[in-house]
Design a protein around this motif. Structure first.
Motif, PDB file in Angstrom:
ATOM      1  N   GLU C  12       0.819  -1.222   0.000  1.00 44.33           N
ATOM      2  CA  GLU C  12       0.000   0.000   0.000  1.00 44.33           C
ATOM      3  C   GLU C  12       0.847   1.264   0.000  1.00 44.33           C
ATOM      4  OE1 GLU C  12       0.415  -2.101   2.521  1.00 44.33           O
ATOM      5  OE2 GLU C  12       0.132  -1.176   4.475  1.00 44.33           O
ATOM      6  N   PHE C  39      -0.570  -2.917   8.886  1.00 47.61           N
ATOM      7  CA  PHE C  39      -0.983  -1.543   9.207  1.00 47.61           C
ATOM      8  C   PHE C  39      -2.011  -1.014   8.207  1.00 47.61           C
ATOM      9  CE2 PHE C  39       3.557  -1.449  10.875  1.00 47.61           C
ATOM     10  CZ  PHE C  39       3.181  -1.646  12.191  1.00 47.61           C
ATOM     11  N   ALA C  40      -2.675  -1.878   7.492  1.00 47.83           N
ATOM     12  CA  ALA C  40      -3.438  -1.465   6.311  1.00 47.83           C
ATOM     13  C   ALA C  40      -4.948  -1.379   6.519  1.00 47.83           C
ATOM     14  CB  ALA C  40      -3.113  -2.410   5.147  1.00 47.83           C
ATOM     15  N   TRP C  41      -5.407  -1.277   7.727  1.00 45.39           N
ATOM     16  CA  TRP C  41      -6.856  -1.297   7.968  1.00 45.39           C
ATOM     17  C   TRP C  41      -7.565  -0.225   7.142  1.00 45.39           C
ATOM     18  CZ3 TRP C  41      -8.958  -2.661  13.450  1.00 45.39           C
ATOM     19  CH2 TRP C  41     -10.347  -2.836  13.404  1.00 45.39           C
ATOM     20  N   LYS C  42      -7.022   0.968   7.176  1.00 46.34           N
ATOM     21  CA  LYS C  42      -7.688   2.090   6.491  1.00 46.34           C
ATOM     22  C   LYS C  42      -7.805   1.845   4.987  1.00 46.34           C
ATOM     23  CE  LYS C  42      -8.969   6.467   5.730  1.00 46.34           C
ATOM     24  NZ  LYS C  42     -10.361   6.884   5.887  1.00 46.34           N
ATOM     25  N   ARG C  43      -6.826   1.188   4.381  1.00 45.01           N
ATOM     26  CA  ARG C  43      -6.902   0.931   2.954  1.00 45.01           C
ATOM     27  C   ARG C  43      -7.870  -0.204   2.614  1.00 45.01           C
ATOM     28  NH1 ARG C  43      -3.189   3.503  -0.647  1.00 45.01           N
ATOM     29  NH2 ARG C  43      -3.077   5.590   0.255  1.00 45.01           N
ATOM     30  N   PRO C  46     -11.897   1.708   4.027  1.00 46.34           N
ATOM     31  CA  PRO C  46     -11.689   3.172   4.013  1.00 46.34           C
ATOM     32  C   PRO C  46     -12.753   3.910   4.805  1.00 46.34           C
ATOM     33  CG  PRO C  46     -11.612   2.256   1.785  1.00 46.34           C
ATOM     34  CD  PRO C  46     -12.067   1.152   2.678  1.00 46.34           C
ATOM     35  N   ARG C  47     -13.979   3.432   4.757  1.00 48.60           N
ATOM     36  CA  ARG C  47     -15.056   3.984   5.573  1.00 48.60           C
ATOM     37  C   ARG C  47     -15.650   2.824   6.359  1.00 48.60           C
ATOM     38  NH1 ARG C  47     -13.059   7.553   3.383  1.00 48.60           N
ATOM     39  NH2 ARG C  47     -13.857   9.455   2.414  1.00 48.60           N
ATOM     40  N   THR C  78      -3.413  -0.507  14.160  1.00 44.28           N
ATOM     41  CA  THR C  78      -3.619   0.855  13.657  1.00 44.28           C
ATOM     42  C   THR C  78      -5.058   1.072  13.220  1.00 44.28           C
ATOM     43  OG1 THR C  78      -2.812   0.087  11.507  1.00 44.28           O
ATOM     44  CG2 THR C  78      -1.249   1.286  12.914  1.00 44.28           C
ATOM     45  N   ARG C  81      -8.867   6.517  11.759  1.00 50.80           N
ATOM     46  CA  ARG C  81      -9.412   7.648  12.511  1.00 50.80           C
ATOM     47  C   ARG C  81     -10.909   7.547  12.723  1.00 50.80           C
ATOM     48  NH1 ARG C  81     -11.660  10.739  14.853  1.00 50.80           N
ATOM     49  NH2 ARG C  81     -11.259  12.923  15.354  1.00 50.80           N
ATOM     50  N   TRP C  82     -11.625   6.986  11.745  1.00 54.23           N
ATOM     51  CA  TRP C  82     -13.080   6.895  11.906  1.00 54.23           C
ATOM     52  C   TRP C  82     -13.475   5.984  13.066  1.00 54.23           C
ATOM     53  CZ3 TRP C  82     -14.170   1.853  11.490  1.00 54.23           C
ATOM     54  CH2 TRP C  82     -13.521   1.068  10.523  1.00 54.23           C
ATOM     55  N   ASP C  85     -14.637   7.792  16.125  1.00 49.90           N
ATOM     56  CA  ASP C  85     -16.006   8.324  16.154  1.00 49.90           C
ATOM     57  C   ASP C  85     -16.970   7.256  16.678  1.00 49.90           C
ATOM     58  OD1 ASP C  85     -15.055  10.706  15.124  1.00 49.90           O
ATOM     59  OD2 ASP C  85     -15.337  10.043  13.050  1.00 49.90           O
TER      60      ASP C  85
END
Ligand SMILES: [Zn+2]
Ligand SMILES: [Zn+2]
Ligand SMILES: [Zn+2]
Lengths: 633, 633, 633
Positions: C12, C39-43, C46-47, C78, C81-82, C85
């Motif tokens: 990534e 470390f790729a959770w966000k990729r 993504p939402r 990791t 950021r969402w 929330d």
């Protein structure tokens, strides 16, 4: 007066069947006092307003019937966990703004009125129940005020009380603004309600603000203690004490002492050498198993004064402790030496802390007279030896010392707020003078600035940053050789510099025209030997120059019998000053071998060898950790 | 240009009857400037929107009529206590997340718009009232931006403003994520509203995140200052200044300087030696009463540049200060030396801080030209001597220096965020190069990266972690001997490593293939003398190797007139480099005795002896703390 | 077993067009394993609940088709950021009571059930999708549990979970109060809901309270890891691993290891020498480019045990790192040495971290096998050399070592809670014994206290503060020469002192009558050579005295084959002890040159020269950073 030994005991920690056996062993060892109860709130009041007195009744009875006199402690240093449900905001807040938590001790803010009422309630119950007990021969309020940095709290209770205190002291906000010089950085307040505690300011707060808060905080301790004393005194004839700690300067021990009948203190020579004696690493190594040769004696003399003559060691270290960076065992003989040293300085009693090493909780590595397995620890034999010696020897007769040394808690706060040099502390300054007097073989009385100067040949009053006009006049008129400075009368009551410049003493034509602080290694040599280090003043005036730097700048100036010292003297210079003053009053001194100290009572001269080597003295040889009693003419 | 002396005065601190007398004494001493007002908000506006101008009117009038020119400070560094009632959230928040308290100064967050509006309001009133005063000859905005670590605030006001700033800078969250490399640890944001300030992260935040926050924080200072400047400039023709501090790198002094007419700074040589010069203890001992021989000069040259030629010392230390770990008095003569040194570096005015030692509040131990008892302090005579010398001597004529040294605040932030080695700082790196130039007797101009390179024979630009393409091209083309590295162009604008690897300068075939940091004592010896320490790079490329380790690894490489230095040179190595570059351009150098420094103006060579011993120089003997003016052919 | 090499790769982070090329280069270099994804959770998500699997599918496919086996990491270290929330309170709280922020990694509290559910959700998706992938040959859960001090959290989630844990462990509040000795300072609780985490207490909390919290915190890590393992194991046959860190003692690696198939660890010899090896500055200088000669081997042996024989180096330092106080480059040859050392200790695979230096974000200065510009870094050649050597050489055959050394995480917590002396740590104590064994040329197996003692000739178990009766009995009966102490069995399970006093081992008539801690320089000399430092015990009992101080106090006592050591031996004394024990069992030892270490497998003796000088050994000369394989008879 007859001297006595004792110990600190926690019946609630041990099976009931041990109590009588323990009491017998205490008596057999020659102990006569036993302190109990000071951490037992939860066992006496397991739930709010539900009580269990039975065990305490019996404990007192068992100890008393064995022949022991009980010192009963009020349990207010350790409020139970349920107390927090009643007063969630009673916890102190530290200088980082963090509320402290439950789970150790001293977790209360002195300004919290709700908690103070709870203390009044429990102390009333204690005093009602045991005030006339034949076995309760003394009281102790709370335990070690100030220990673990607990005097100063930034809680909202403290904030509100501080505002009230300021309003009472200054009357109007205008006078406070003027007294503090708040005009300086637009810091003038419109009302007392705007004044916060001096915490987390961007750069340092106004020193007047800080000093007021330190005075307030000290008075809160006195108020807290006084509330207990008044309750007990109305219900008991037994004397009331509190156990002070070593080098605890956050509250005025003289002021608290005025409400007590007996001042006691907790003497941990090896722990203190490690964490607060303020000595070099070389000294820490040399005295690792003996403790500093002057630190305990200084507190003996200081607290004798705070107790107006009546004082004890309530907790005497008997072996390794648990709380210092390093916790070695004492050299054999030191427990005896420490005990005799306390008696030589006038103690009425020395109690060993604790009777028995506890096998659980925070102090499990704190040794006692017994080991955790109920076997005698090495200290027991030394305590028993002292008990035998006490029985055989003449009583210790106190006598006024030839020298008075002034200690002023207010000055300590002022120096802490504004040391000017990173290494400088008032406590160390006074202790340095005390060490010099002791190296010269002199016995010393320590006095508050309000003390009675009658009968002293020499009075040393270093570092008194504020001096009242009355104090100045008394020192000028007392007739003794007086040494003041550095920083004498450097500020008025509200931390402002005086005009004319300090010390502004009528009859002493000396003026401090400039002050500076120096890197520790950048000393100023004094003609004839010794140096000024750390703190140095430029002196002007017509008084006689009695010490000057090798470049000729005045270091000490004198008019009549009052000498002003314009800097922090090193060991050699302080020795010169002490010799000079002693010679002027015809007071004999002696040069003692390193680590040997002397204390004179009315009838004897005590010699103490704090080293681990035998020494020869004029009174004869003394083995390591040895004590020698020399009868006086 | 004629040079002038002045002082900092606080009429609000002194009885009104003293003002005229003080003014006369200032004039008699030869002072012509007096700064007032910068902490007086509360006295001008005692209650919100209720004003008392009368005293300030009179103070300005008294001073002006005595012949003094007034520098009027805006009082925004010390908002009164009532301001917090209007803006409870205006206080800054520190890196621990704690809101700072009232009770000292600088207790505001630069990002708080409500407070900024209050500042606009009070500055407008000041400028309206005094903008055309015949006595107000200059302005000062606020006081010492950044002092006490006040640039960076983690308040919610800062958080909101930072998000706005990022949105403006990056446009879309995708470009921010890409620029910062947020993919690294799943740190990609979905919107700007998700971005927090880089505080209390588990391990270090993304350096791109930190750098953006540092840039933002710096710009908030510029924005804050600019708001005041715009208001004053619309209402007054007098030049506008601000007084910078020493070694304050949290905001870009060039950027703020561009909005000012005159840059001033506050020079405390003895305090700075103690708390920020970054020197060894041995140097602190040697120069304890003189200050570092290069630290002040460095700031003179730096701030002359920030002021585009116009600069003052607004606060000159006149004696012991109150705030350093140790606060000695200056060697006699040093106050004069410091003053002349400033003039030699082009200062228009030197003002002593403060006129008189204040007897109360935080700075009561900060000396002045007068003592607190209204008597002249030792510095007064030295100031008067300079005043006489100024009258008798030719004016100081500035001239371009042969050497330019680049200082880049952005690089300083980058090194702070990522020093790579525990001891490494950009400020020290540049200062080390400055010291080497000074040891060689060279005068130096300090430039921002955007500075004009015309006319310089040598340009030193160490440690510029980011270099724009334009800067690279200008350095390659400028014709001077140029020294760059270590870490030159090591990152792009957003703290990413470039590909091809740094420095990636067209025309200079050098590539940094690997970087390492070393324990301070593990140096790499360089053939011919000297060493690399702390930071070391592996260099590749076809450029000429001009320095190599004793094992043969390249240390410095050169193409044409541009030399890349792949490490942090020690004193010997930097001296070699400076000599070599100077020789290549035919610039003469000299070997100066330790502690002696030289500065050339258009017409004179000034010699300064920073030691406490007499020295012999080619221009003649100089006494301790002595100044020698040598006319230039 | 065949040994293998690998690397850590982040598709990534790189353009898709590079993936195939990178894979080919890996294969060409001789690597067979590649770890990705951790470390790729966000990729991947993504939402919230919107997924992008395509890129990961392809990455695995590209790598797998090139011939590489993939280790797939779960991305739970990791959270994007969402996630905050959805779970604003999932962040850990530090010992200052501050909630940590987003913007780096490991920003979660192990006790937060909401976050644990999210982890279960994403791991299920990973395992469902790739559990049967032919290319995914192993799994990794999360990344470096405990790194950056992340095991212990004072969040409200942790508080609630701790109370539940206590209730389960102690049943009634009365048994907890009794077990902890809460009577001590009125700390008795009325219900589990009153028990707070041990944070911000006025003085230290009850050590029993602290120890319970440390055990709880460790178990929370095991619980967190187990949740992932159970999900993966149900969906995949590939072995499951986690990568431990060096000197991370906040959780029990044996307990977590029991749920894993393979234990891996991240070996950074130069970084660890700088920040955690616990060595002197002199050692840090001498081994600056080589790392500590024992620190890595210790972890190899420790984690081999935690993995029940199956272990890897998952991250092997290939050049300078970014995170230590100083980050030098390794001596040429060390990357090869470190790799072979791991194999000599039984590693199945060694993976270099990272494939390529990343040009952005937090680890941009962490080197890789390739530079950021896609060129091979120096480590590549060393990795390729090892790959060739692996192909040519016989397989490494593990064998049981003659010596077992016990490591107990619970003992480490106990020592941390109550070191008694400022310098004392259990980890260092065990490592000191390990070093002594290594200096004697012995191979070592490290065991948990529950380990199987069969087949060992010597068992060393220093510092086991708590020992179960079963452990005591097993050690007495095992037949090996056993060394225990100091502090052996010094506390019961709940941190209370035993009665009879420790060690209370049936058949070993030794009793520790007193313990003390000493200033480091105040050692106690032992007859015959060597000293006790730091921690010292008084021993009693009828067992044979085998070591005594020069004054005759027992230092070590023995019955049969079990020796009790009553203090912390220095290097010379530990060497003497090891020699003595070895001689008693006929185990040969050797005196190795400084910095040379030996490890024996079933078929070979490996010699490693950790110095930067050539050395001569009985097996022949070894160059700096050299490895010598000596076939065994
Ligand atoms: Zn105590
Ligand atoms: Zn200033
Ligand atoms: Zn890692």
């Amino acid at each position: 007066m007859k001297r006595a030994l004792g110990t600190c005991y926690y019946p609630e920690h041990w099976p009931r069947e041990l109590w009588a056996k323990d009491a017998q062993r205490m008596v057999k060892a020659g102990l006569t006092w036993v302190r109990i109860g000071e951490f037992a709130w939860k066992r006496v009041e397991p739930r709010p307003e539900m009580f269990d007195w039975e065990w305490l009744d019996e404990a007192i009875d068992v100890l008393g019937r064995a022949g022991l006199s009980v010192v009963l402690g009020t349990p207010t240093a350790t409020p139970p966990r349920w107390m927090l449900d009643r007063h969630p905001d009673m916890l102190a807040v530290d200088a980082e703004g963090r509320q402290r938590g439950f789970g150790s001790r001293r977790h209360y803010c002195f300004s919290h009125d709700g908690y103070l009422d709870e203390c009044r309630r429990i102390v009333t119950l204690f005093a009602d129940r045991y005030g006339r007990s034949p076995h309760v021969a003394a009281w102790q309020t709370d335990n070690e005020y100030g220990c673990h940095d607990t005097v100063i709290s930034y809680s909202s209770a403290a904030s509100k009380a501080f505002r009230r205190w300021l309003r009472e002291r200054y009357g109007t906000i205008e006078s406070l603004n003027y007294a503090w010089g708040n005009v300086f950085w637009s810091m003038e307040y419109d009302s007392f309600d705007q004044i916060d505690l001096p915490i987390l300011t961007v750069t340092e707060p106004n020193p007047a603000h800080s000093l007021a808060f330190r005075r307030f905080s000290s008075e809160q301790v006195a108020r807290f203690n006084r509330a207990q004393v008044e309750i007990i005194r109305a219900r008991s004839d037994a004397p009331i004490s509190h156990n002070y700690m070593g080098r605890e300067t956050a509250f005025d021990h003289f002021e608290v002492g005025r409400d007590l009948d007996i001042v006691t203190w907790d003497s941990y020579p090896l722990g203190f050498l490690e964490d607060r004696a303020g000595v070099t690493v070389a000294t820490q190594r040399r005295y690792s198993r003996q403790g500093d040769p002057d630190f305990q004696a200084f507190h003996h003399d200081l607290y004798r004064s705070a107790g107006r003559g009546r004082w004890w060691v309530m907790e005497q270290q008997p072996g390794p402790v648990n709380w210092a960076p390093h916790n070695p065992a004492p050299l054999p003989g030191m427990v005896r030496l420490w005990t005799w040293e306390a008696f030589a300085h006038g103690a009425e009693a020395v109690c060993y802390f604790r009777w028995r090493q506890l096998p659980f909780a925070q102090e499990q590595l704190h040794s006692g007279l017994q080991r955790a397995d109920l076997v005698d620890a090495p200290a027991m034999a030394e305590a028993e030896q002292v008990a035998r010696e006490l029985a055989d020897a003449p009583d210790v007769a106190e006598a006024q010392a030839p020298v008075a040394l002034i200690f002023d808690y207010d000055a300590s706060w002022a120096w802490e707020i504004q040391p000017h040099g990173a290494e400088l502390s008032y406590f160390d300054l006074v202790l340095d003078h005390y060490r010099a007097l002791r190296r010269a073989g002199l016995s010393v009385d320590i006095l508050p600035p309000t003390g009675d100067f009658d009968g002293y040949r020499m009075i040393l009053a270093p570092g008194l940053m504020h001096m009242s006009d009355e104090l100045k006049a008394r020192l000028m008129a007392c007739g003794a050789e007086v040494l003041i400075g550095p920083r004498a009368a450097a500020r008025n009551e509200d931390f402002a510099i005086l005009r004319p410049l300090p010390p502004a003493i009528s009859g002493l034509d000396v003026l401090v025209s400039r002050v500076e602080s120096l890197r520790p290694e950048l000393t100023r040599s004094v003609s004839g030997g010794g140096s000024i280090w750390g703190y140095s003043e430029d002196l002007e005036g017509a008084a006689e120059v009695v010490l000057a730097t090798t470049e000729g700048a005045p270091v000490a100036m004198r008019t009549g019998s009052v000498t002003y010292m314009g800097g922090w003297g090193d060991e050699e210079l302080l020795d010169r000053l002490v010799s000079d003053l002693a010679e002027r009053v015809g007071q004999g001194t002696r040069r003692l071998p390193e680590g040997v100290r002397v204390r004179e009572t009315g009838t004897e001269r005590f010699w103490f060898n704090h080293t681990d080597q035998p020494v020869n003295t004029e009174a004869g040889p003394i083995p390591p950790a040895g004590v020698l009693r020399e009868p006086l003419g």
